[in-house]
Design an enzyme around this catalytic site. Structure first.
Site, PDB file in Angstrom:
ATOM      1  N   LYS A  49       0.894  -1.181   0.000  1.00 20.17           N
ATOM      2  CA  LYS A  49       0.000   0.000   0.000  1.00 20.17           C
ATOM      3  C   LYS A  49       0.920   1.215   0.000  1.00 20.17           C
ATOM      4  CE  LYS A  49      -1.721   3.063   1.887  1.00 20.17           C
ATOM      5  NZ  LYS A  49      -1.444   4.458   1.439  1.00 20.17           N
ATOM      6  N   SER A  53       5.436   8.389   9.324  1.00 20.77           N
ATOM      7  CA  SER A  53       5.619   9.323  10.453  1.00 20.77           C
ATOM      8  C   SER A  53       5.402   8.609  11.790  1.00 20.77           C
ATOM      9  CB  SER A  53       4.648  10.485  10.299  1.00 20.77           C
ATOM     10  OG  SER A  53       3.329   9.981  10.280  1.00 20.77           O
ATOM     11  N   CYS A 107      14.270  10.548   5.905  1.00 17.86           N
ATOM     12  CA  CYS A 107      14.215  10.281   7.352  1.00 17.86           C
ATOM     13  C   CYS A 107      15.603  10.330   7.959  1.00 17.86           C
ATOM     14  CB  CYS A 107      13.570   8.938   7.615  1.00 17.86           C
ATOM     15  SG  CYS A 107      14.570   7.598   7.013  1.00 17.86           S
ATOM     16  N   GLU A 116       9.826  17.042  14.080  1.00 21.89           N
ATOM     17  CA  GLU A 116      10.458  16.809  12.771  1.00 21.89           C
ATOM     18  C   GLU A 116       9.899  17.826  11.781  1.00 21.89           C
ATOM     19  OE1 GLU A 116       9.119  13.268  10.666  1.00 21.89           O
ATOM     20  OE2 GLU A 116      11.154  12.899   9.982  1.00 21.89           O
TER      21      GLU A 116
END
Ligand code: NAD
Length: 502
Positions: A174, A227, A282, A384
């Site tokens: 997905k 996330s 990331c 972040e």
């Protein structure tokens, strides 16, 4: 202009659901380039059945056949690198060379999976007790699910499915609804191999599709990258459904610059890792922690080079960075810059101003930004940002720097720039971070190791890909066997079998 609905890829075919369309944008000009729809309940049901059938067929394939299919896939990916990079550039706004880099790092994981015969070897002990042999095998789990983020539409899925499939599982991907095209293309390429159809299926959609899939009993394991709040939620939901999960989350990656660091080398490395991919990695370096003794010299060099960086609508093939993924994300990054100012930090290079000077053509562009005088109590530091923004902090002692980094709730990556081996060793031993670089700004482990952060950057026991990936996608079965010779029975013994007595 009508845009194409991308559909899903199930059993090797394109399947369409026509629910409310989710628009997919070209971030360089804000135009809609395609749409997707959430996979319907019927499509999800058919996919789960199809993936279960494919698993039952695939688990009987010999290691040699599985490995040869992965080799075939590697060759197809190699042949299509340029085309795939173009798709990623259009859909995500990643510049060409950066897209090629992500595909190359993805292919490394296919290469690792090609060696499945070597990496899936079991463990064997002859004569573990008298005339008893024992071994452990690593069996596949069944259909497994991968949910992936927008920022690496090829590399992150390639962290997951080649190894899962090599280990004998079927896989449902997905991808992110923001840029599904690159992920769809690598699935189409896989379907050009001799693998059974349905071994790798792809369902498009948003969280509603994810939530239906993770709760279904036919899914045996969940790999998630995205996330932190979503990672935590996916981990908890998977655990409640009794399935294993590795959920990788967000990050705040610090670079510590010691007074003996080579300033020119360090600023080059830092800029590459902070602004490459518009900071949407990331492992992007988002905080520079600099010793006071060299801060002025460091900032001067950094500022001079950042002012010259190419970005925006410059040639997207050059050494530059492109737009952010979406309008909402651009607003969120800009809000963090505003917030920093409100919190008392000083914006040294302002991407918001640079933007005004550049013809942004309705794309989601933001210029490179440096924010100085940042402190650990600021919200803009604690969260972040995920954009082309480098925050600068000042320290006087190695131990203070380590404490600062350890107090941050994320633990993905960090690095140190120094010429002093002893200090570097103290740093890497004491820092509570999953991936550490010494004079290496993006310490992303190669496919022979595994990738994963600590603290809020990973929920689960096993890292992704590499040796941990093999363990994640398999379950251990231990067989203990004896072939007694006739007449050797010593009669009934009700005590716990004592291997020293046997
Ligand atoms: P995201 O969490 O918004 O989405 C990731 C995936 O989860 C997508 O497929 C999305 O459709 C799905 N999703 C979103 N919300 C959901 C919900 N509430 N329930 C179930 N599924 C949901 O992440 P993103 O914006 O696509 O990616 C950026 C984030 O990913 C950053 O935080 C970045 O640090 C992180 N990331 C981490 C790693 C790593 O290895 N640790 C690697 C790449 C990206």
């Amino acid at each position: 202009m009508m845009v194409e609905n991308l559909g899903h890829i199930v059993n090797g075919k394109s399947i369409h659901d026509y629910g409310t369309p989710i628009e997919v944008f070209d971030p360089s000009n804000g135009k809609v380039i395609s749409t997707i729809s959430n996979a319907s309940d019927k499509t999800i049901e058919n996919t789960l059945n199809n993936s279960t059938e494919a698993f039952n067929e695939w688990k009987t394939f010999s290691i040699a056949k599985r490995s040869s299919i992965l080799f075939e896939y590697k060759i197809l990916l190699e042949k299509n690198i340029q085309k795939l990079a173009e798709i990623i550039s259009k859909d995500l706004g990643k510049v060409h060379d950066d897209a090629v880099g992500e595909i190359r790092r993805g292919i490394e994981n296919v290469e690792y999976a090609c060696g499945i015969g070597e990496i899936l070897k079991g463990e064997f002990n002859k004569n573990i007790s008298t005339s008893v042999d024992s071994w452990s095998e690593f069996s596949p789990l069944g259909p497994v699910l991968g949910i992936t983020p927008f920022n690496f539409p090829a590399m992150v899925p390639l962290w997951m499915f080649p190894l899962a499939i090599a280990a004998g599982n079927s896989f449902i991907l997905k991808p992110s609804e923001k840029d599904p095209l690159g992920s769809m293309f690598i699935v189409e390429l896989f379907n050009q191999t001799k693998a059974p159809r349905g071994l790798l299926n792809l369902l498009n959609g948003d969280k509603s599709v994810v939530n239906k899939l993770i709760k279904d009993d036919r899914i045996k394991a969940v790999s998630f990258v995205g996330s932190t709040p979503v990672a935590k939620n996916i981990y908890e939901t998977s655990a409640i459904s009794g399935k294993r999960c590795q959920a990788l989350g967000g990050a705040k990656n610090h670079a510590l610059i010691l007074p003996d660091a080579d300033i020119d080398y360090t600023t080059d490395q830092l800029i590459s890792a902070a602004y490459g991919s518009s900071g949407q990695r990331c492992m992007a370096l988002s905080v520079a922690v600099v010793f006071s003794d060299i801060k002025d010299e460091f900032i001067q060099d950094l500022e001079r080079k950042v002012q010259k960086l190419k970005f925006g609508l410059d040639d997207l093939h050059s050494n530059s960075f492109g737009p952010l993924v979406s309008k909402e994300h651009l607003e969120s990054v800009k809000n963090y810059i505003d917030m920093s100012e409100g919190e008392g930090a000083r914006v040294l290079v302002d991407g918001r101003d640079l933007l005004k000077r550049n013809n942004s053509n309705d794309g989601y562009f933001l210029g490179p930004t440096i924010i100085d005088n940042v402190s650990s109590d600021m919200k803009s530091y604690q969260n972040e940002i995920f954009g082309p923004v480098l925050q600068v902090m000042e320290v006087n002692k190695l131990s203070d720097a380590i404490k600062l980094i350890n107090n941050n709730r994320f633990g993905n990556g960090c690095c140190i720039f120094t010429r002093n081996g002893e200090q570097a060793r103290t740093f890497s031993e004491n820092v509570e971070i999953g991936m550490v670089g010494v004079n290496i700004p993006l310490p992303v482990p190669t496919s022979f190791h595994s990738f994963g952060g600590w603290k809020n950057s990973l929920f689960g026991d096993l890292n992704i890909y590499g040796p941990d990936g093999v363990r994640f996608y398999t379950q251990r079965k231990t067989i203990t066997q004896r072939w007694p010779s006739s007449g050797s029975s010593k009669g009934v013994d009700l005590s716990m079998p004592n291997n020293l007595k046997q």
